[in-house]
Design a protein around this motif. Structure first.
Motif, PDB file in Angstrom:
ATOM      1  N   VAL A   6      44.838  46.212  45.753  1.00 29.16           N
ATOM      2  CA  VAL A   6      44.402  45.976  47.130  1.00 29.16           C
ATOM      3  C   VAL A   6      43.164  46.809  47.428  1.00 29.16           C
ATOM      4  O   VAL A   6      42.170  46.302  47.953  1.00 29.16           O
ATOM      5  N   TRP A  10      39.556  45.121  48.399  1.00 27.75           N
ATOM      6  CA  TRP A  10      39.885  45.077  49.823  1.00 27.75           C
ATOM      7  C   TRP A  10      39.299  43.869  50.554  1.00 27.75           C
ATOM      8  O   TRP A  10      40.041  43.170  51.247  1.00 27.75           O
ATOM      9  N   PHE A  13      41.256  40.695  50.131  1.00 31.80           N
ATOM     10  CA  PHE A  13      42.605  40.677  50.684  1.00 31.80           C
ATOM     11  C   PHE A  13      42.625  40.386  52.184  1.00 31.80           C
ATOM     12  O   PHE A  13      43.694  40.190  52.755  1.00 31.80           O
TER      13      PHE A  13
END
Length: 106
Positions: A6, A10, A13
């Motif tokens: 994640v 980032w 996501f």
């Protein structure tokens, strides 16, 4: 998946986070920039939960599949190609040119 996935991806996501927590704000998510503690705090505030409850909810979300935006990221291509080696016939190289399949000129 692990938080490291994640954090490293980032921006990819964002859509998955917004699918899971539709009331989340894109600008706030951008500012969090993969910081796990900040994200837990943000989700706790957003949902009215205690941070521990939000952490558990995030862990449950992490059990899911990687979003396609992450899987399809060009930075992962060589890794994905290397993983495909188990499907390539013996004596062939998974990194070989696939022009014989006719899709390189398309």
């Amino acid at each position: 998946m692990k938080w490291q996935h994640v954090q490293e991806n980032w921006p990819a996501f964002a859509e998955a986070i917004l699918d899971r927590w539709p009331e989340a704000d894109e600008a706030e998510l951008e500012a969090i920039d993969g910081d796990q503690r900040a994200f837990i705090g943000y989700i706790a505030e957003l949902t009215g939960q205690e941070p521990g409850e939000a952490r558990d909810e995030i862990r449950e979300w992490l059990v899911g599949e990687l979003p396609s935006d992450v899987v399809m990221d060009p930075r992962h291509d060589n890794h994905s190609i290397a993983l495909s080696a188990k499907y390539v016939n013996e004596g062939e190289d998974e990194f070989d040119d696939d022009s014989r399949f006719g899709d390189d000129d398309a």
